[in-house]
Structure formats: structure tokens, C-alpha cells
Design a protein around this motif. Sequence first.
Motif, PDB file in Angstrom:
ATOM      1  N   MET A   1       0.829  -1.188   0.000  1.00 27.12           N
ATOM      2  CA  MET A   1       0.000   0.000   0.000  1.00 27.12           C
ATOM      3  C   MET A   1       0.874   1.253   0.000  1.00 27.12           C
ATOM      4  N   LEU A   4      -1.826   6.331   3.476  1.00 29.44           N
ATOM      5  CA  LEU A   4      -2.712   6.126   4.607  1.00 29.44           C
ATOM      6  C   LEU A   4      -3.458   7.430   4.886  1.00 29.44           C
ATOM      7  N   GLU A   6      -5.481   9.306   7.525  1.00 28.44           N
ATOM      8  CA  GLU A   6      -5.581   9.144   8.964  1.00 28.44           C
ATOM      9  C   GLU A   6      -6.352  10.296   9.589  1.00 28.44           C
ATOM     10  N   VAL A  17      -6.262   5.060  11.377  1.00 34.38           N
ATOM     11  CA  VAL A  17      -6.186   4.883   9.929  1.00 34.38           C
ATOM     12  C   VAL A  17      -7.597   4.676   9.378  1.00 34.38           C
ATOM     13  N   ASP A  20      -6.245   2.643   3.774  1.00 29.98           N
ATOM     14  CA  ASP A  20      -4.919   2.226   3.348  1.00 29.98           C
ATOM     15  C   ASP A  20      -5.040   1.833   1.880  1.00 29.98           C
ATOM     16  N   THR A  21      -4.383   2.563   0.980  1.00 29.64           N
ATOM     17  CA  THR A  21      -4.605   2.388  -0.444  1.00 29.64           C
ATOM     18  C   THR A  21      -3.301   2.464  -1.213  1.00 29.64           C
ATOM     19  N   ASP A  22      -3.269   1.850  -2.391  1.00 32.73           N
ATOM     20  CA  ASP A  22      -2.099   1.969  -3.249  1.00 32.73           C
ATOM     21  C   ASP A  22      -2.222   3.149  -4.210  1.00 32.73           C
ATOM     22  N   ARG A 267      -0.618  10.235   5.310  1.00 32.75           N
ATOM     23  CA  ARG A 267       0.716   9.720   5.560  1.00 32.75           C
ATOM     24  C   ARG A 267       1.065   8.780   4.398  1.00 32.75           C
ATOM     25  N   TYR A 268       2.318   8.777   3.972  1.00 31.60           N
ATOM     26  CA  TYR A 268       2.718   7.914   2.859  1.00 31.60           C
ATOM     27  C   TYR A 268       3.722   6.861   3.324  1.00 31.60           C
ATOM     28  N   HIS A 269       3.651   5.704   2.656  1.00 34.81           N
ATOM     29  CA  HIS A 269       4.631   4.653   2.937  1.00 34.81           C
ATOM     30  C   HIS A 269       5.941   5.004   2.262  1.00 34.81           C
TER      31      HIS A 269
END
Length: 272
Positions: A1, A4, A6, A17, A20-22, A267-269
Motif C-alpha cells: 500500500m 494512509l 488518517e 487509519v 490504506d490504499t495503493d 501519511r505515505y509509505h
Amino acid sequence: MFALVEIFDLDSGQAQVVLDTDWHVEAPNWTRDGAALIVNAKGRLYRLPLDAPGLIPIETGFDQLNNDHGISPDGLTLAISDKTETGKSCIYTVQGGVPTRVTDKVPSWWHGWSPDGQRHTYTCVRNGDFGIATCALDGSDERLLITSAHHYDGPDYSPDGEWIWFNSDRGGDMALWRMRSDGSDVQQMTHGDSVDWFPHPSPDGQNVLYLAYPPGTEGHPFGRDVELRLMPAAGGPPQTLTHLFGGQGTLNVPCWAPDSRRFAYVRYHQTT
């Protein structure tokens, strides 16, 4: 993913959260009834219901929207920024999926509604310089409140309509400022070494939320270690609420819940 969405709760100091997505989701608004968020992704807007999270497309007539958008105080109209017709960012309002052009001049990037719903405030470039302006709902009566060779961005009204908060490097490093809604009484509000962007006054008028980059950051890039900070609206030392990987897209537009106790952000991964 990848992203997020949030919600941060001031009372508990904790974040929840929601999604949660791509997808590369950006810039959440909170609807006036508190039931959903509005986010930007892939050049369009999406409704994100909080009781059944998922991305539901919102028809705006365009598919090149940037992440500058927001909901009118009565909850009936969306303001968007899109370049499809003009080649540069232009402000429109949307009701029932039908866009109506607002700003005659471009580029113009929407950032805030006046509390009475009668004016927009936005970042613009006029005569080669950045500035902050307001206009009536139909785009008439544009008032260029502040402009110079420096950068100006992120204007947002205080809930009493007396002030417009913004960020600028007019004093050196990028910091938060405010001015009266007529452009007078310009005051610098943050003075630390962080690079501060996108101030958002809370609906109850007590606090201002903003995005803080590390010292020396140029612009407001995506993919940085940043902080979300809260400061008293009257001025004073800020507190850091959370650290995250983000930046552009995290907190660009008004994002407070109606109760002033929660706000939404992205928020990003971090990928290697």
C-alpha cells in the motif's frame, strides 16, 4: 500500500487509519456534517465515507484537478482548481457535477472560503509575482491583498473572518504569517528554523495546524520526513503532534472536523 488517510484526535493524542490504499491520495477535507472526507486522487475528487471507507467518485466535469479544493460553509458547493480549459490552474465552483468558472485570471490556486461563504481566498501569480487574493463567489471584485517577489501560499481564513493565515518566505525562511482580511496588519507567526507550510485555523478559533519541514527544505516537496504541529491562534510556541513521511499532499487544504478536536491528513509509505 502507498497512502494512509488518517484522523488525529487531539484529546487522545492518537491517530486512526481510515483508508490504506495503493493510490496516491492527497489533501483531505472534512464534510460539514462530519460524515465523510473529500480527497484528491488521479486528477479527480472522491468522497470517503467514515462509516464505510472507500473512494466514491465525485463528478466535477474535469479530470486534471490539483489538490487545492474545499467545501463551502453551507456544505453545498465544492471549490476546485483545474487547468483543463486554461492550461494553468483556474478556480471553479461545482454544484450537481457542473463546474462554473470563478477566476478570470490564471494561475489561481484555491485555498479557503470566507466563514460567511461570500468570498474565496487563493494563491495567485499576477504581473509575474506570487500573491494572495480574494474574490467574490462569481470571481468579481478580485482584491490582491499581498504580493512581492517572495513566495506566498496556503491562505486560510480564521473562523471569525478577521484574519487570513498564509505561509511566505518574505521574512527569510518559509514561515507562517497572518494578515487582516483586507490585507493590513501583516504579522509573522512562526520564528523557528523549520520550513512551515499550510496553516489551518481550527473551527473554534483556538488553534492553527500546519506542516513543518526540516530546515533548509526548498518548496513543499513530496516524500520528506515532516511534522504536523499545532500552535495557539493568538501566537505562541507550537507542539509537535506527530512525525510522518509525507509533505506535498499531506495537509494542503482545510482539514479540520467540525468539532475542532480532530483533523484528517495523509501519511505515505516510504519505499526503498
